[in-house]
Design a protein around this motif. Sequence first.
Motif, PDB file in Angstrom:
ATOM      1  N   MET A 270     -34.135   9.196  19.514  1.00  0.00           N
ATOM      2  CA  MET A 270     -33.147   8.427  20.251  1.00  0.00           C
ATOM      3  C   MET A 270     -31.805   9.141  20.351  1.00  0.00           C
ATOM      4  N   ASN A 271     -31.503  10.029  19.413  1.00  0.00           N
ATOM      5  CA  ASN A 271     -30.183  10.656  19.362  1.00  0.00           C
ATOM      6  C   ASN A 271     -29.780  11.318  20.667  1.00  0.00           C
ATOM      7  N   ASN A 272     -30.732  11.842  21.427  1.00  0.00           N
ATOM      8  CA  ASN A 272     -30.395  12.606  22.618  1.00  0.00           C
ATOM      9  C   ASN A 272     -30.621  11.815  23.907  1.00  0.00           C
ATOM     10  N   LEU A 273     -30.973  10.553  23.804  1.00  0.00           N
ATOM     11  CA  LEU A 273     -31.291   9.740  24.970  1.00  0.00           C
ATOM     12  C   LEU A 273     -30.153   9.734  25.987  1.00  0.00           C
ATOM     13  N   LEU A 274     -28.938   9.571  25.515  1.00  0.00           N
ATOM     14  CA  LEU A 274     -27.774   9.478  26.398  1.00  0.00           C
ATOM     15  C   LEU A 274     -26.975  10.775  26.482  1.00  0.00           C
ATOM     16  N   LYS A 275     -27.425  11.804  25.805  1.00  0.00           N
ATOM     17  CA  LYS A 275     -26.766  13.114  25.828  1.00  0.00           C
ATOM     18  C   LYS A 275     -25.273  13.019  25.480  1.00  0.00           C
ATOM     19  N   GLY A 276     -24.939  12.130  24.560  1.00  0.00           N
ATOM     20  CA  GLY A 276     -23.576  12.023  24.058  1.00  0.00           C
ATOM     21  C   GLY A 276     -22.658  11.067  24.800  1.00  0.00           C
ATOM     22  N   ILE A 277     -23.071  10.610  25.995  1.00  0.00           N
ATOM     23  CA  ILE A 277     -22.172   9.703  26.720  1.00  0.00           C
ATOM     24  C   ILE A 277     -22.162   8.330  26.054  1.00  0.00           C
ATOM     25  N   ASN A 278     -21.076   7.620  26.268  1.00  0.00           N
ATOM     26  CA  ASN A 278     -20.925   6.299  25.673  1.00  0.00           C
ATOM     27  C   ASN A 278     -21.753   5.251  26.411  1.00  0.00           C
ATOM     28  N   LEU A 279     -22.096   4.220  25.665  1.00  0.00           N
ATOM     29  CA  LEU A 279     -22.795   3.062  26.211  1.00  0.00           C
ATOM     30  C   LEU A 279     -21.829   1.883  26.095  1.00  0.00           C
ATOM     31  N   TYR A 280     -21.476   1.295  27.235  1.00  0.00           N
ATOM     32  CA  TYR A 280     -20.538   0.173  27.265  1.00  0.00           C
ATOM     33  C   TYR A 280     -21.301  -1.110  27.571  1.00  0.00           C
ATOM     34  N   LEU A 281     -21.124  -2.111  26.724  1.00  0.00           N
ATOM     35  CA  LEU A 281     -21.752  -3.405  26.945  1.00  0.00           C
ATOM     36  C   LEU A 281     -20.722  -4.358  27.538  1.00  0.00           C
ATOM     37  N   VAL A 282     -21.051  -4.917  28.693  1.00  0.00           N
ATOM     38  CA  VAL A 282     -20.199  -5.914  29.333  1.00  0.00           C
ATOM     39  C   VAL A 282     -21.000  -7.202  29.458  1.00  0.00           C
ATOM     40  N   ALA A 283     -20.302  -8.326  29.312  1.00  0.00           N
ATOM     41  CA  ALA A 283     -20.975  -9.626  29.406  1.00  0.00           C
ATOM     42  C   ALA A 283     -19.971 -10.723  29.119  1.00  0.00           C
ATOM     43  N   MET A 284     -20.416 -11.920  29.369  1.00  0.00           N
ATOM     44  CA  MET A 284     -19.624 -13.102  29.040  1.00  0.00           C
ATOM     45  C   MET A 284     -19.531 -13.245  27.522  1.00  0.00           C
ATOM     46  N   PRO A 285     -18.506 -13.976  27.057  1.00  0.00           N
ATOM     47  CA  PRO A 285     -18.439 -14.292  25.626  1.00  0.00           C
ATOM     48  C   PRO A 285     -19.715 -15.026  25.202  1.00  0.00           C
ATOM     49  N   GLY A 286     -20.236 -14.653  24.049  1.00  0.00           N
ATOM     50  CA  GLY A 286     -21.429 -15.307  23.531  1.00  0.00           C
ATOM     51  C   GLY A 286     -22.735 -14.662  23.936  1.00  0.00           C
ATOM     52  N   ALA A 287     -22.688 -13.619  24.748  1.00  0.00           N
ATOM     53  CA  ALA A 287     -23.922 -12.965  25.199  1.00  0.00           C
ATOM     54  C   ALA A 287     -24.537 -12.080  24.117  1.00  0.00           C
ATOM     55  N   GLY A 288     -23.746 -11.710  23.111  1.00  0.00           N
ATOM     56  CA  GLY A 288     -24.278 -10.900  22.022  1.00  0.00           C
ATOM     57  C   GLY A 288     -23.890  -9.438  22.066  1.00  0.00           C
ATOM     58  N   LYS A 289     -22.806  -9.112  22.742  1.00  0.00           N
ATOM     59  CA  LYS A 289     -22.406  -7.708  22.879  1.00  0.00           C
ATOM     60  C   LYS A 289     -22.201  -7.027  21.529  1.00  0.00           C
ATOM     61  N   THR A 290     -21.520  -7.689  20.618  1.00  0.00           N
ATOM     62  CA  THR A 290     -21.237  -7.084  19.312  1.00  0.00           C
ATOM     63  C   THR A 290     -22.509  -6.932  18.489  1.00  0.00           C
ATOM     64  N   THR A 291     -23.298  -7.968  18.410  1.00  0.00           N
ATOM     65  CA  THR A 291     -24.531  -7.920  17.605  1.00  0.00           C
ATOM     66  C   THR A 291     -25.512  -6.895  18.157  1.00  0.00           C
ATOM     67  N   VAL A 292     -25.752  -6.945  19.456  1.00  0.00           N
ATOM     68  CA  VAL A 292     -26.672  -5.992  20.090  1.00  0.00           C
ATOM     69  C   VAL A 292     -26.080  -4.587  20.034  1.00  0.00           C
ATOM     70  N   GLY A 293     -24.770  -4.484  20.216  1.00  0.00           N
ATOM     71  CA  GLY A 293     -24.110  -3.179  20.175  1.00  0.00           C
ATOM     72  C   GLY A 293     -24.272  -2.476  18.843  1.00  0.00           C
ATOM     73  N   ARG A 294     -24.119  -3.229  17.758  1.00  0.00           N
ATOM     74  CA  ARG A 294     -24.311  -2.625  16.426  1.00  0.00           C
ATOM     75  C   ARG A 294     -25.741  -2.105  16.258  1.00  0.00           C
ATOM     76  N   LEU A 295     -26.709  -2.863  16.736  1.00  0.00           N
ATOM     77  CA  LEU A 295     -28.115  -2.427  16.648  1.00  0.00           C
ATOM     78  C   LEU A 295     -28.346  -1.171  17.489  1.00  0.00           C
ATOM     79  N   LEU A 296     -27.819  -1.169  18.697  1.00  0.00           N
ATOM     80  CA  LEU A 296     -27.984   0.003  19.567  1.00  0.00           C
ATOM     81  C   LEU A 296     -27.340   1.244  18.971  1.00  0.00           C
ATOM     82  N   ALA A 297     -26.163   1.079  18.399  1.00  0.00           N
ATOM     83  CA  ALA A 297     -25.480   2.224  17.784  1.00  0.00           C
ATOM     84  C   ALA A 297     -26.336   2.816  16.669  1.00  0.00           C
ATOM     85  N   LYS A 298     -26.884   1.961  15.860  1.00  0.00           N
ATOM     86  CA  LYS A 298     -27.736   2.431  14.753  1.00  0.00           C
ATOM     87  C   LYS A 298     -28.968   3.155  15.300  1.00  0.00           C
ATOM     88  N   GLN A 299     -29.597   2.576  16.314  1.00  0.00           N
ATOM     89  CA  GLN A 299     -30.809   3.172  16.883  1.00  0.00           C
ATOM     90  C   GLN A 299     -30.532   4.490  17.595  1.00  0.00           C
TER      91      GLN A 299
END
Length: 185
Positions: free
Chosen positions: A1-30
């Motif tokens: 997974m480390n090279n999937l995005l070739k170093g570019i950032n992944l930005y999560l946008v959504a309404m409040p309550g959609a889970g951006k922080t929770t999902v974002g932490r999981l994605l960062a780890k993965q």
Amino acid sequence: MNNLLKGINLYLVAMPGAGKTTVGRLLAKQLGYGFIDTDEVIVKAVGQPISQMFAEQGEAEFRLLESKVLAQICAIQKLVVATGGGIILRRENWSYLHHGLVVWLDAAVDILYSRLVEDTTRPLLQDPDPKAKLRSLLEQRQPLYAQADLRITITEGETPEEISTRVLEAIPSVLKKPDSLPNGC
């Protein structure tokens, strides 16, 4: 997974309550990436809750600060960034967001409401009818969220782990498009 995005950032946008922080932490780890929540950065920098900032300085001042934080964050690589729900409202923010891959976590109003009904920290939801307010905000913001590179529709009962897996599975299809990889700020 480390090279999937070739170093570019992944930005999560959504309404409040959609889970951006929770999902974002999981994605960062993965992905082996760092994780930043723009709201957390602002709270730490200013030393007060967002609700207090809204009350004392107003939404416009908060949005300006949010843009400044995003400008600084986009200069860093290999990050998953959970943005504030209204970050998409300022046109200049899209110039920063499009230096990475933007993912819209699209959740229906009923899902958002069930997650936020007890949350008293959200200034825009301090309304006599918070569900109607959510519906109104979503209708206003939907065309802006739709500018994301990738849309993940969240279903009732779906876990953050399932959502993060779907995001990771969908990224390669977005990256196959010509000129789909941005090159940073």
